[in-house]
Design an enzyme around this catalytic site. Structure first.
Site, PDB file in Angstrom:
ATOM      1  N   PHE A 125      23.542  61.627 -41.382  1.00 53.88           N
ATOM      2  CA  PHE A 125      23.653  63.029 -41.795  1.00 53.88           C
ATOM      3  C   PHE A 125      25.097  63.256 -42.207  1.00 53.88           C
ATOM      4  CE2 PHE A 125      23.993  67.636 -40.615  1.00 53.88           C
ATOM      5  CZ  PHE A 125      22.912  68.144 -41.314  1.00 53.88           C
ATOM      6  N   GLU A 129      33.506  67.264 -43.577  1.00 53.25           N
ATOM      7  CA  GLU A 129      34.539  66.820 -44.497  1.00 53.25           C
ATOM      8  C   GLU A 129      35.908  66.921 -43.819  1.00 53.25           C
ATOM      9  OE1 GLU A 129      34.247  68.831 -48.244  1.00 53.25           O
ATOM     10  OE2 GLU A 129      32.132  68.316 -48.500  1.00 53.25           O
ATOM     11  N   SER A 134      33.291  72.492 -38.583  1.00 54.04           N
ATOM     12  CA  SER A 134      32.231  73.473 -38.352  1.00 54.04           C
ATOM     13  C   SER A 134      32.119  74.483 -39.490  1.00 54.04           C
ATOM     14  CB  SER A 134      32.491  74.209 -37.034  1.00 54.04           C
ATOM     15  OG  SER A 134      32.434  73.318 -35.937  1.00 54.04           O
ATOM     16  N   ILE A 159      31.211  60.636 -39.855  1.00 56.41           N
ATOM     17  CA  ILE A 159      29.780  60.494 -40.130  1.00 56.41           C
ATOM     18  C   ILE A 159      29.188  59.432 -39.210  1.00 56.41           C
ATOM     19  CG2 ILE A 159      28.031  60.039 -41.875  1.00 56.41           C
ATOM     20  CD1 ILE A 159      29.806  62.621 -42.240  1.00 56.41           C
ATOM     21  N   GLY A 340      35.745  57.861  -6.051  1.00 60.31           N
ATOM     22  CA  GLY A 340      37.108  57.450  -5.749  1.00 60.31           C
ATOM     23  C   GLY A 340      37.663  56.531  -6.823  1.00 60.31           C
ATOM     24  N   GLY A 341      38.418  55.520  -6.404  1.00 61.13           N
ATOM     25  CA  GLY A 341      39.024  54.595  -7.355  1.00 61.13           C
ATOM     26  C   GLY A 341      38.007  53.887  -8.222  1.00 61.13           C
ATOM     27  N   GLU A 364      28.149  68.668 -33.843  1.00 61.17           N
ATOM     28  CA  GLU A 364      27.066  69.621 -34.129  1.00 61.17           C
ATOM     29  C   GLU A 364      27.393  71.021 -33.621  1.00 61.17           C
ATOM     30  OE1 GLU A 364      22.947  68.412 -33.778  1.00 61.17           O
ATOM     31  OE2 GLU A 364      23.553  66.303 -33.796  1.00 61.17           O
ATOM     32  N   SER A 367      32.074  73.727 -28.701  1.00 59.76           N
ATOM     33  CA  SER A 367      31.727  74.720 -27.682  1.00 59.76           C
ATOM     34  C   SER A 367      32.187  76.123 -28.064  1.00 59.76           C
ATOM     35  CB  SER A 367      32.332  74.321 -26.329  1.00 59.76           C
ATOM     36  OG  SER A 367      31.680  73.170 -25.816  1.00 59.76           O
TER      37      SER A 367
END
Length: 385
Positions: A125, A129, A134, A159, A340-341, A364, A367
């Site tokens: 899709f 650019e 958005s 893309i 943890g680690g 897409e 947020s």
């Protein structure tokens, strides 16, 4: 073991639960030890496997079929829980051909959809650019009419499947009007003269991504999807369907993180008792479980509404994507903390999830863009528009 009780919610029909169980069983066997070191090869292999298994056929609809958004979401959730690249491979088969499913002629559908649904061709899709992420209406790539052809000039970037796709759904300015009303959509095979991949893009969770350039690339006018000037409408219609599935992928990652956290706090001992016995740990687990269910409710509300015939689910899809991706980020972060680690050790499941989830809050529709959409929808409803 991931919770399956949500499949009894009224959003679903009996066949959805059967489908989810069958896919889960297949994924548990087929998606073990996927080699992610060569993402191009892995994605090609996964697309073929999804096609051979009959799962990729749900990415598009042929004939009298309709896209079942709940099935799309269940597929992405299940695959994401098992393997991020498997989810990516399925998702792009759907997003890449969504415009063909929704707006293609019978000839366009009969040529391309059998190939992508069977895993014989990889789709992409091509919307974003360099100067317009958005802000789709600000696209500058051009498609100039020349007799029975259009000539493409410009660049697309970020893309997904760029460089490995066989076919691209591409959006370019045909100039019927300024802004959003001057865009059109085209089906562009990857083997055309004048098309080149100019850069492969590396990210924290490796996926096939690229910048594409079109230089006097000639395509027949019959490659146009819909009518001239309908490109923005087509793009938004596709995203209206597939934006909810991004939320479903985030939910799959979150469910896996919760499962990993539960196993960790049960097995790990602190001062002679399981880590789970600490009340603060129980509080983290409770929050994670609650956020998973809340995300699932928003996702499957949006998917159900679309399947029930709602012409647009812009508000519902935006809410689902915003909440599910943001909460999945927090759930996975808690899972890392509880490990943890080991949680930041390269190759650990929660470490891979931590890298996988971040991009879903951007692509897409980032947020903050979703927040703008939701706010505008709320105001329109308040004004009775």
């Amino acid at each position: 073991m991931a919770d399956k009780s949500f499949l009894s919610w009224p959003f679903f029909e009996p066949h959805h639960a059967t489908y989810a169980a069958d896919l889960d069983a297949w994924a548990a066997e087929a998606l073990t030890d996927i080699d992610h070191s060569d993402t191009d090869a892995a994605c090609r292999s996964l697309v073929k496997a999804l096609g051979a298994g009959g799962w990729a056929k749900h990415s598009a609809a042929e004939g009298q079929e309709k896209l079942d958004v709940r099935t799309l979401c269940l597929t992405r959730e299940t695959l994401a829980r098992h393997d991020g690249l498997a989810d990516f491979s399925f998702a792009m088969q759907g997003l890449g051909t969504g415009a063909i499913t929704l707006f293609g002629t019978e000839e366009q559908k009969s040529h391309w959809l059998p190939l992508t649904r069977s895993g014989q061709a990889i789709s992409a899709f091509a919307l974003t650019e360099p100067q317009s992420g958005s802000d789709v209406a600000n696209s500058t790539m051009t498609a100039e009419r020349d007799g029975d052809d259009y000539i493409l000039n410009g660049e697309k970037t970020w893309i997904s499947n760029g460089g490995i796709a066989d076919v691209y759904t591409l959006f370019a300015r045909t100039g019927e009007a300024p802004g959003a009303k001057g865009l059109s959509a085209f089906i562009v095979p990857a083997d055309l003269p004048g098309f080149e991949v100019v850069e492969r893009l590396e990210t924290i969770a490796p996926h096939p991504l690229a910048t594409l350039r079109f230089t006097d690339c000639r395509i027949p006018a019959s490659a146009m999807l819909g009518q001239p000037g309908q490109g923005f409408k087509i793009a938004m219609s596709v995203l209206d369907v597939f934006r909810t599935t991004v939320a479903a992928a985030a939910l799959g990652f979150a469910r896996r993180a919760l499962d990993e956290a539960l196993a960790r706090v049960q097995a790990r001992e602190v001062q002679g008792a399981p880590l789970f016995e600490l009340q603060m740990v129980q509080g983290h687990i409770a929050d994670m479980a609650m956020e998973v269910d809340a995300a699932a409710l928003l996702i499957y509300r949006a998917a159900w509404a679309k399947d029930m015939g709602a012409p647009r689910v812009t508000r519902e899809a935006a809410m689902a994507k915003l909440f599910a991706t943001d909460q999945a980020q927090q759930i996975i972060d808690r899972a890392v903390q509880l490990h943890g680690g080991d949680g930041v050790k390269s190759g650990e499941t929660v470490e891979k999830l931590y890298r996988e989830i971040r991009a879903l809050r951007i692509y897409e529709g980032a947020s903050d863009v979703q927040r703008v959409i939701i706010a505008r929808q709320a105001m329109a409803n308040h004004l009775g528009e």
